[in-house]
Scaffold this motif. Structure first.
Motif, PDB file in Angstrom:
ATOM      1  N   SER A   3      24.957  97.539  80.281  1.00 34.50           N
ATOM      2  CA  SER A   3      23.968  96.859  79.435  1.00 34.50           C
ATOM      3  C   SER A   3      22.701  96.493  80.190  1.00 34.50           C
ATOM      4  O   SER A   3      21.609  96.522  79.637  1.00 34.50           O
ATOM      5  CB  SER A   3      24.576  95.628  78.782  1.00 34.50           C
ATOM      6  OG  SER A   3      24.913  94.669  79.751  1.00 34.50           O
ATOM      7  N   LYS A   4      22.835  96.178  81.464  1.00 37.36           N
ATOM      8  CA  LYS A   4      21.655  95.823  82.265  1.00 37.36           C
ATOM      9  C   LYS A   4      20.748  97.048  82.465  1.00 37.36           C
ATOM     10  O   LYS A   4      19.528  96.957  82.349  1.00 37.36           O
ATOM     11  CB  LYS A   4      22.087  95.234  83.603  1.00 37.36           C
ATOM     12  CG  LYS A   4      20.946  94.629  84.384  1.00 37.36           C
ATOM     13  CD  LYS A   4      21.459  93.848  85.581  1.00 37.36           C
ATOM     14  CE  LYS A   4      20.286  93.152  86.229  1.00 37.36           C
ATOM     15  NZ  LYS A   4      20.594  91.810  86.625  1.00 37.36           N
ATOM     16  N   THR A   5      21.342  98.194  82.731  1.00 36.77           N
ATOM     17  CA  THR A   5      20.581  99.437  82.895  1.00 36.77           C
ATOM     18  C   THR A   5      19.926  99.823  81.579  1.00 36.77           C
ATOM     19  O   THR A   5      18.763 100.219  81.549  1.00 36.77           O
ATOM     20  CB  THR A   5      21.495 100.577  83.382  1.00 36.77           C
ATOM     21  OG1 THR A   5      22.107 100.180  84.601  1.00 36.77           O
ATOM     22  CG2 THR A   5      20.718 101.860  83.590  1.00 36.77           C
ATOM     23  N   GLN A   7      19.084  97.801  79.111  1.00 39.10           N
ATOM     24  CA  GLN A   7      18.011  96.851  78.841  1.00 39.10           C
ATOM     25  C   GLN A   7      16.785  97.181  79.690  1.00 39.10           C
ATOM     26  O   GLN A   7      15.657  97.132  79.201  1.00 39.10           O
ATOM     27  CB  GLN A   7      18.481  95.429  79.118  1.00 39.10           C
ATOM     28  CG  GLN A   7      17.463  94.373  78.741  1.00 39.10           C
ATOM     29  CD  GLN A   7      17.994  92.957  78.973  1.00 39.10           C
ATOM     30  OE1 GLN A   7      18.991  92.755  79.657  1.00 39.10           O
ATOM     31  NE2 GLN A   7      17.307  91.991  78.409  1.00 39.10           N
ATOM     32  N   SER A   8      16.985  97.542  80.944  1.00 37.95           N
ATOM     33  CA  SER A   8      15.881  97.910  81.827  1.00 37.95           C
ATOM     34  C   SER A   8      15.177  99.168  81.312  1.00 37.95           C
ATOM     35  O   SER A   8      13.946  99.234  81.300  1.00 37.95           O
ATOM     36  CB  SER A   8      16.397  98.133  83.243  1.00 37.95           C
ATOM     37  OG  SER A   8      15.353  98.567  84.080  1.00 37.95           O
ATOM     38  N   THR A   9      15.944 100.152  80.871  1.00 39.18           N
ATOM     39  CA  THR A   9      15.374 101.381  80.322  1.00 39.18           C
ATOM     40  C   THR A   9      14.561 101.086  79.077  1.00 39.18           C
ATOM     41  O   THR A   9      13.455 101.613  78.905  1.00 39.18           O
ATOM     42  CB  THR A   9      16.498 102.392  79.999  1.00 39.18           C
ATOM     43  OG1 THR A   9      17.210 102.676  81.204  1.00 39.18           O
ATOM     44  CG2 THR A   9      15.949 103.672  79.413  1.00 39.18           C
ATOM     45  N   GLU A  10      15.076 100.245  78.204  1.00 41.24           N
ATOM     46  CA  GLU A  10      14.345  99.878  76.983  1.00 41.24           C
ATOM     47  C   GLU A  10      13.049  99.150  77.319  1.00 41.24           C
ATOM     48  O   GLU A  10      12.020  99.386  76.686  1.00 41.24           O
ATOM     49  CB  GLU A  10      15.229  99.024  76.073  1.00 41.24           C
ATOM     50  CG  GLU A  10      16.341  99.807  75.413  1.00 41.24           C
ATOM     51  CD  GLU A  10      17.295  98.934  74.619  1.00 41.24           C
ATOM     52  OE1 GLU A  10      17.030  97.716  74.465  1.00 41.24           O
ATOM     53  OE2 GLU A  10      18.310  99.462  74.147  1.00 41.24           O
ATOM     54  N   THR A  11      13.076  98.282  78.301  1.00 39.04           N
ATOM     55  CA  THR A  11      11.870  97.552  78.708  1.00 39.04           C
ATOM     56  C   THR A  11      10.816  98.522  79.228  1.00 39.04           C
ATOM     57  O   THR A  11       9.646  98.441  78.845  1.00 39.04           O
ATOM     58  CB  THR A  11      12.215  96.496  79.788  1.00 39.04           C
ATOM     59  OG1 THR A  11      13.125  95.555  79.226  1.00 39.04           O
ATOM     60  CG2 THR A  11      10.963  95.784  80.276  1.00 39.04           C
ATOM     61  N   TRP A  12      11.225  99.458  80.097  1.00 40.44           N
ATOM     62  CA  TRP A  12      10.264 100.426  80.637  1.00 40.44           C
ATOM     63  C   TRP A  12       9.739 101.355  79.548  1.00 40.44           C
ATOM     64  O   TRP A  12       8.573 101.756  79.574  1.00 40.44           O
ATOM     65  CB  TRP A  12      10.874 101.210  81.795  1.00 40.44           C
ATOM     66  CG  TRP A  12      10.878 100.396  83.051  1.00 40.44           C
ATOM     67  CD1 TRP A  12      11.956  99.858  83.686  1.00 40.44           C
ATOM     68  CD2 TRP A  12       9.730  99.976  83.806  1.00 40.44           C
ATOM     69  NE1 TRP A  12      11.565  99.136  84.780  1.00 40.44           N
ATOM     70  CE2 TRP A  12      10.195  99.194  84.883  1.00 40.44           C
ATOM     71  CE3 TRP A  12       8.355 100.182  83.671  1.00 40.44           C
ATOM     72  CZ2 TRP A  12       9.349  98.623  85.817  1.00 40.44           C
ATOM     73  CZ3 TRP A  12       7.510  99.618  84.604  1.00 40.44           C
ATOM     74  CH2 TRP A  12       7.995  98.849  85.656  1.00 40.44           C
ATOM     75  N   THR A  13      10.584 101.674  78.562  1.00 41.26           N
ATOM     76  CA  THR A  13      10.140 102.495  77.437  1.00 41.26           C
ATOM     77  C   THR A  13       9.081 101.752  76.632  1.00 41.26           C
ATOM     78  O   THR A  13       8.067 102.336  76.241  1.00 41.26           O
ATOM     79  CB  THR A  13      11.336 102.882  76.537  1.00 41.26           C
ATOM     80  OG1 THR A  13      12.280 103.601  77.323  1.00 41.26           O
ATOM     81  CG2 THR A  13      10.903 103.733  75.364  1.00 41.26           C
ATOM     82  N   GLU A  14       9.304 100.468  76.396  1.00 41.23           N
ATOM     83  CA  GLU A  14       8.302  99.666  75.680  1.00 41.23           C
ATOM     84  C   GLU A  14       6.992  99.599  76.463  1.00 41.23           C
ATOM     85  O   GLU A  14       5.912  99.679  75.886  1.00 41.23           O
ATOM     86  CB  GLU A  14       8.831  98.259  75.405  1.00 41.23           C
ATOM     87  CG  GLU A  14       9.825  98.198  74.282  1.00 41.23           C
ATOM     88  CD  GLU A  14      10.204  96.773  73.932  1.00 41.23           C
ATOM     89  OE1 GLU A  14      10.245  95.908  74.833  1.00 41.23           O
ATOM     90  OE2 GLU A  14      10.444  96.522  72.745  1.00 41.23           O
TER      91      GLU A  14
END
Length: 156
Positions: A3-5, A7-14
């Motif tokens: 889940s941490k990875t 969430q990090s991927t989603e943040t960088w995508t945003e």
């Protein structure tokens, strides 16, 4: 993926989507500023047009397949569209519609550049790349950095 990875991927995508929106919007608004002399006069370093008359001349070159009587109308239509799309993209409002319309406008510019200036011009000015970025933006849901997301939250 944990889940941490994720969430990090989603943040960088945003962040990447925000960057694409701001880059496209700022590019549209910068081009409009140039044709009204806000970046300096015609002939100054890094100034493409410097005034509306030179932009109309350029518009004539990229719309050479159409009657020259339409050139000024095309120049104004492009200016209004670029201003409108630039503001909407930067604000993150009506992203899907604005992104699709921006991509179509950029493809029209690219085709005009190909016919009026040659195939190299739209590649040199990354017009096809910008159109692709605009179309990619249309496929994502509004993210937390958009006015769309804020308005959706307030409705719910």
């Amino acid at each position: 993926m944990n889940s941490k990875t994720l969430q990090s991927t989603e943040t960088w995508t945003e962040i990447a989507r925000l960057f694409a929106r701001l880059a496209l919007g700022a590019s549209f608004l910068s081009a409009v500023a140039d044709r009204f002399g806000l970046w300096g006069p015609y002939g100054a370093k890094n100034v493409s047009w410097g005034d509306f008359a030179h932009f109309v001349e350029y518009t004539g070159a990229v719309t050479s397949l159409f009657p020259s009587s339409l050139t000024v109308s095309f120049a104004w239509a492009a200016t209004v569209a670029e201003t409108f799309f630039g503001i909407l993209l930067m604000a993150g409002f009506k992203i899907r519609m604005t992104s699709v319309l921006s991509g179509l406008l950029l493809l029209l510019f690219a085709m005009g550049m190909v016919t009026g200036l040659g195939i190299k011009a739209p590649f040199d000015y990354s017009v096809f790349s910008a159109a692709a970025a605009a179309f990619l933006l249309a496929f994502w849901e509004p993210d937390r950095f958009t006015l769309d997301k804020l308005l959706n939250r307030s409705r719910n």
